[in-house]
Design a protein around this motif. Structure first.
Motif, PDB file in Angstrom:
ATOM      1  N   PHE A  28       0.831  -1.197   0.000  1.00  0.00           N
ATOM      2  CA  PHE A  28       0.000   0.000   0.000  1.00  0.00           C
ATOM      3  C   PHE A  28       0.871   1.255   0.000  1.00  0.00           C
ATOM      4  O   PHE A  28       0.494   2.277  -0.577  1.00  0.00           O
ATOM      5  N   ILE A  72      -5.843  -2.649  -7.732  1.00  0.00           N
ATOM      6  CA  ILE A  72      -6.530  -3.154  -6.533  1.00  0.00           C
ATOM      7  C   ILE A  72      -7.319  -4.436  -6.808  1.00  0.00           C
ATOM      8  O   ILE A  72      -7.060  -5.478  -6.207  1.00  0.00           O
ATOM      9  N   LYS A 128      -5.319 -11.742  -2.994  1.00  0.00           N
ATOM     10  CA  LYS A 128      -5.600 -12.251  -1.645  1.00  0.00           C
ATOM     11  C   LYS A 128      -7.056 -12.119  -1.216  1.00  0.00           C
ATOM     12  O   LYS A 128      -7.405 -12.503  -0.101  1.00  0.00           O
ATOM     13  N   LEU A 129      -7.877 -11.532  -2.078  1.00  0.00           N
ATOM     14  CA  LEU A 129      -9.308 -11.433  -1.744  1.00  0.00           C
ATOM     15  C   LEU A 129     -10.104 -11.718  -3.013  1.00  0.00           C
ATOM     16  O   LEU A 129      -9.800 -11.171  -4.077  1.00  0.00           O
ATOM     17  N   SER A 182     -18.683 -12.716   5.452  1.00  0.00           N
ATOM     18  CA  SER A 182     -19.081 -11.645   4.529  1.00  0.00           C
ATOM     19  C   SER A 182     -19.632 -10.450   5.302  1.00  0.00           C
ATOM     20  O   SER A 182     -19.407  -9.295   4.924  1.00  0.00           O
ATOM     21  N   GLU A 197     -18.716  -9.415   8.253  1.00  0.00           N
ATOM     22  CA  GLU A 197     -17.620  -8.624   8.827  1.00  0.00           C
ATOM     23  C   GLU A 197     -16.845  -7.869   7.743  1.00  0.00           C
ATOM     24  O   GLU A 197     -16.382  -6.757   7.975  1.00  0.00           O
ATOM     25  N   ILE A 198     -16.714  -8.470   6.562  1.00  0.00           N
ATOM     26  CA  ILE A 198     -16.074  -7.740   5.454  1.00  0.00           C
ATOM     27  C   ILE A 198     -16.867  -6.473   5.141  1.00  0.00           C
ATOM     28  O   ILE A 198     -16.295  -5.390   4.969  1.00  0.00           O
ATOM     29  N   GLU A 240      -4.644 -11.070   5.889  1.00  0.00           N
ATOM     30  CA  GLU A 240      -4.433 -10.587   4.521  1.00  0.00           C
ATOM     31  C   GLU A 240      -5.756 -10.113   3.912  1.00  0.00           C
ATOM     32  O   GLU A 240      -5.802  -9.102   3.218  1.00  0.00           O
ATOM     33  N   GLU A 241      -6.822 -10.850   4.154  1.00  0.00           N
ATOM     34  CA  GLU A 241      -8.117 -10.445   3.594  1.00  0.00           C
ATOM     35  C   GLU A 241      -8.579  -9.112   4.188  1.00  0.00           C
ATOM     36  O   GLU A 241      -9.089  -8.245   3.480  1.00  0.00           O
ATOM     37  N   VAL A 277      -6.695  -6.747   5.420  1.00  0.00           N
ATOM     38  CA  VAL A 277      -5.844  -5.699   4.835  1.00  0.00           C
ATOM     39  C   VAL A 277      -6.312  -5.360   3.421  1.00  0.00           C
ATOM     40  O   VAL A 277      -6.360  -4.183   3.035  1.00  0.00           O
ATOM     41  N   GLU A 278      -6.678  -6.370   2.648  1.00  0.00           N
ATOM     42  CA  GLU A 278      -7.150  -6.116   1.278  1.00  0.00           C
ATOM     43  C   GLU A 278      -8.432  -5.275   1.262  1.00  0.00           C
ATOM     44  O   GLU A 278      -8.583  -4.360   0.457  1.00  0.00           O
ATOM     45  N   VAL A 279      -9.372  -5.616   2.147  1.00  0.00           N
ATOM     46  CA  VAL A 279     -10.624  -4.845   2.207  1.00  0.00           C
ATOM     47  C   VAL A 279     -10.317  -3.381   2.505  1.00  0.00           C
ATOM     48  O   VAL A 279     -10.839  -2.468   1.857  1.00  0.00           O
ATOM     49  N   MET A 326      -7.446  -1.702   2.137  1.00  0.00           N
ATOM     50  CA  MET A 326      -6.736  -1.075   1.010  1.00  0.00           C
ATOM     51  C   MET A 326      -7.712  -0.670  -0.095  1.00  0.00           C
ATOM     52  O   MET A 326      -7.598   0.404  -0.680  1.00  0.00           O
ATOM     53  N   GLN A 327      -8.650  -1.561  -0.375  1.00  0.00           N
ATOM     54  CA  GLN A 327      -9.624  -1.290  -1.450  1.00  0.00           C
ATOM     55  C   GLN A 327     -10.438  -0.026  -1.159  1.00  0.00           C
ATOM     56  O   GLN A 327     -10.895   0.653  -2.071  1.00  0.00           O
ATOM     57  N   ALA A 359      -5.875  -1.694  11.909  1.00  0.00           N
ATOM     58  CA  ALA A 359      -5.612  -3.131  11.766  1.00  0.00           C
ATOM     59  C   ALA A 359      -4.275  -3.508  12.393  1.00  0.00           C
ATOM     60  O   ALA A 359      -4.149  -4.540  13.069  1.00  0.00           O
TER      61      ALA A 359
END
Lengths: 124, 124, 124, 124, 124, 124
Positions: free
Chosen positions: A35, C47, C52-53, D57, D59-60, D91-92, D94-96, D98-99, D116
């Motif tokens: 990031f 992105i 990883k997602l 899902s 929580e995402i 990792e998931e 962090v991806e959410v 970042m997105q 996080a």
């Protein structure tokens, strides 16, 4: 190997606020190092390097935006500092933040002024 | 009898965007005429007349703020028009809005660009 | 000449929602064509291509975010459509939006459900 | 006497994040104890127990929403922790987050990543 | 020389919350003293002095607004204190904040309740 | 079979604004009928029925909140109408919205006043 966009972005970020760039990369190292790359590449490599708007105007726009959003105090301080770096006077920065009372309300302007006060006091 | 601040504000608003001022006063006439006075007096009489920041920078700040807030489309269009009036180029306005993708996200920048597209097409 | 990131992003956007990609590029053509490139390159090239997602989780996250922001109705509809494309059921999308009443309040959830209703009715 | 919805909600909240539930009830005890009941009953008893969307899902979606809102840091940390509890990988998550730079801007994503980082470091 | 609006505003602010007024003027002294004047003149001199709405209703409106905005914790505390000053009971203030769960979501209501808890504990 | 909370909520909603309740249930019928139940049960059954705050104050709080949020125009109109139903005068509603210029900025207050203008004109 960093991309050309990263290199261009890094140069631009150093011009705007070198120490902030180093700090953010450091702070992301153990949570999301990729990031940090994206943060250099897109905002600084793709956007701030575009030539049709001068850096001083860019920082005025960013200070205004972060003031009205009111939920990114650390980033607002980075950009108040960056504003000084690229040629805004303290008076101009104060004016931008005061003006935000009209668009985001008095609380966001007050909190923006307190952020500026903190940044300015660290300048001396 | 209007206050001096109203008169100063009205002059400033005419400099920024005369027809917008007339329209807003007209639109508030039967719901809150005194709010029209406050709108001329505080934002334009008290803030935009302050001398430490030029009008072009003020409009850049306002366009940035309204773009990230994303919930005041009519007012954003008024200030895109005002930006042109006080010397921003179309390219500069587009740059400010594009930059807001960094701070308020891509949807607000997209919607800001569509607002600019509409304002610019009415200019011709 | 488009960048590799553009090409990767374009492929990903087609996988998510091909017609939306074409429309947005078309809509930006005469106001900010380079922003169309950035929109393909960063969100989709940088992105959404990250591994990883899964795409379904990505669309759930985006639908949730756009629902609580409540100021980007067009983009919310695009992503509700994209959610269906990548394997979310209508029921799952409705659940995500309903859940947002807890975090962004009932009005944003209601408006999100009305957006879903419109998208779903165009599916048939 | 607690309602059935409270009991169902309390079970669900324990499944998601037991210690957070106890803390919030404790923290509301002397200011608004009935709000603690409502908080268990509506979000957890009525929403999270619905069966058409899995907890991961959910929580995402919540992590995405709280990241873009950017004004509820404590609650974001609770749900990052809850995400881990219900099967999201670090990792998931962090991806959410970042997105969310795409939808809510880089500052909210940065602040989400720092949240996080804090939660993850307390896990070890 | 202060304006009549300043004098009227200062009287109104003292009625609402005298010590808060002195603190904010003090805090702005070395960053933007003229903003302190504007803060007294417009919100308190122009708005709170208007006679068609009682002060208690005005504070209910302000507490509601600052709760849902969720990014102005210091100002929310000032107005919770002001609410008590102008005749709201603690129970009424708690009810207003709880109700905001419906419009701004549970996190903003929780954070508002914690702000009230802090203000109330300083009252005793 | 509807819950007791639904019945209590439905009675309260009818007291506040009966036709709005019927419309929202109708509008959710084919997308999320269970959300209509939750909307009656939690906001109206659990919150608006609480006795420590009168309905007029509750509507003032809601009008203030929806004005500063600025992204829920339909719901703001429902509650302006509800405010009139429970005893607010038009002048009081206009005052609440005008006051929001201080907290959410002038654009949200302007848009709130235009919403009030529309509701008031439908009253006659």
């Amino acid at each position: 190997m960093k991309s050309d966009r990263f290199k261009k972005g890094w140069e631009k970020l150093k011009e705007v606020d070198g120490s902030a760039g180093e700090k953010v990369i450091e702070s992301l190292k153990d949570i999301a190092p990729e990031f940090a790359d994206l943060l250099i590449e897109f905002p600084f490599g793709d956007i701030y390097t575009r030539e049709k708007l001068d850096l001083k105007s860019r920082e005025i726009a960013t200070i205004a935006a972060l003031t009205v959003m009111g939920n990114a105090s650390a980033q607002l301080k980075v950009h108040i500092h960056a504003g000084l770096n690229v040629g805004c006077t303290k008076e101009e920065i104060v004016e931008v933040i005061m003006q935000m009372a009209v668009y985001g309300g008095f609380p966001c302007a007050l909190n923006g002024l307190f952020a500026a006060k903190e940044v300015f006091s660290n300048e001396n």
